[in-house]
Motif scaffolding. Structure first.
Motif, short mmCIF file in Angstrom:
data_model
loop_
_atom_site.label_atom_id
_atom_site.label_comp_id
_atom_site.label_asym_id
_atom_site.label_seq_id
_atom_site.Cartn_x
_atom_site.Cartn_y
_atom_site.Cartn_z
N LYS A 65 0.84 -1.21 0.00
CA LYS A 65 0.00 0.00 0.00
C LYS A 65 0.87 1.25 0.00
O LYS A 65 0.57 2.22 -0.67
CB LYS A 65 -0.93 0.00 1.21
N GLY A 66 1.94 1.21 0.76
CA GLY A 66 2.85 2.35 0.81
C GLY A 66 3.81 2.38 -0.36
O GLY A 66 4.46 3.39 -0.62
N GLY A 67 3.94 1.27 -1.08
CA GLY A 67 4.81 1.21 -2.24
C GLY A 67 6.28 1.13 -1.89
O GLY A 67 7.14 1.57 -2.65
N VAL A 68 6.60 0.53 -0.71
CA VAL A 68 7.99 0.48 -0.25
C VAL A 68 8.33 -0.95 0.16
O VAL A 68 7.53 -1.64 0.80
CB VAL A 68 8.20 1.42 0.95
N ALA A 69 9.52 -1.39 -0.20
CA ALA A 69 10.04 -2.68 0.24
C ALA A 69 11.34 -2.42 0.99
O ALA A 69 12.18 -1.63 0.54
CB ALA A 69 10.28 -3.59 -0.93
N THR A 70 11.51 -3.07 2.13
CA THR A 70 12.70 -2.88 2.95
C THR A 70 13.40 -4.22 3.13
O THR A 70 12.77 -5.20 3.52
CB THR A 70 12.32 -2.31 4.33
N LEU A 71 14.69 -4.23 2.87
CA LEU A 71 15.52 -5.43 3.01
C LEU A 71 16.45 -5.19 4.20
O LEU A 71 17.08 -4.13 4.29
CB LEU A 71 16.32 -5.62 1.73
N VAL A 72 16.53 -6.16 5.13
CA VAL A 72 17.35 -6.00 6.33
C VAL A 72 18.08 -7.30 6.63
O VAL A 72 17.48 -8.37 6.57
CB VAL A 72 16.46 -5.63 7.55
N CYS A 73 19.37 -7.18 6.94
CA CYS A 73 20.14 -8.33 7.42
C CYS A 73 20.11 -8.28 8.95
O CYS A 73 20.48 -7.27 9.54
CB CYS A 73 21.58 -8.28 6.93
N VAL B 80 21.93 -9.93 11.00
CA VAL B 80 23.24 -10.15 11.61
C VAL B 80 24.08 -8.87 11.58
O VAL B 80 24.53 -8.37 12.60
CB VAL B 80 23.99 -11.31 10.92
N CYS B 81 24.28 -8.31 10.37
CA CYS B 81 25.16 -7.14 10.24
C CYS B 81 24.37 -5.83 10.08
O CYS B 81 24.97 -4.77 9.94
CB CYS B 81 26.13 -7.32 9.07
N ASP B 82 23.05 -5.90 10.08
CA ASP B 82 22.16 -4.74 10.02
C ASP B 82 22.31 -3.92 8.74
O ASP B 82 22.12 -2.71 8.75
CB ASP B 82 22.35 -3.86 11.25
N GLN B 83 22.67 -4.56 7.66
CA GLN B 83 22.66 -3.88 6.36
C GLN B 83 21.22 -3.65 5.96
O GLN B 83 20.36 -4.51 6.18
CB GLN B 83 23.36 -4.73 5.30
N ARG B 84 20.93 -2.51 5.35
CA ARG B 84 19.57 -2.17 4.96
C ARG B 84 19.53 -1.68 3.53
O ARG B 84 20.49 -1.06 3.06
CB ARG B 84 18.99 -1.10 5.87
#
Length: 105
Positions: free
Chosen positions: A42-50, A52-56
C-alpha cells in the motif's frame, strides 16, 4: 449399432506452485538466511534488512514485486556502488615516450 465409447484422457499432471524464497544470504556478512524483505504494497515500499550485520536497503514496490526482485535490485545496487568506489583511472591514458638516458651504464 452400439454407442461409441468416449476417449478417456489422462488428467494433466497438477503443477504445484513452488514458493519463492523469502530469506536470503547477506552479501556483506555471508550468513545464510539472514536477510529478510518486508513488503508494504500500500505504501509502495520494500525494505531489506540483514539481522546479523544490520545492512539495509529500501526500494519502490508495487503489486507485482516479490522479495526476490528486491534482493536482486540490492545485489545490482551493491555492484554499482562497488564499481563507483574503486580506484579512479584517467579516462584517457597517454604514454609519454622517454628518451633512453645515455649517461647510465
Amino acid at each position: 449399432m452400439g454407442k461409441r465409447k468416449k476417449a478417456t484422457r489422462k488428467p494433466a499432471p497438477s503443477r504445484q506452485k513452488v514458493p519463492l524464497d523469502t530469506t536470503f544470504t547477506c552479501l556483506f556478512c555471508h550468513h545464510d538466511k539472514s536477510v529478510t524483505v518486508r513488503m508494504d504494497r500500500k505504501g509502495g515500499v520494500a525494505t531489506l534488512v540483514c539481522r546479523v550485520c544490520d545492512q539495509r536497503y529500501q526500494s519502490k514496490a508495487n503489486h507485482l514485486t516479490e522479495p526476490i526482485d528486491i534482493y536482486s535490485e540490492w545485489i545490482d545496487a551493491a555492484d554499482a556502488a562497488q564499481r563507483d568506489d574503486g580506484p579512479r583511472r584517467p579516462s584517457t591514458s597517454r604514454m609519454i615516450p622517454v628518451a633512453p638516458d645515455s649517461d647510465v651504464e
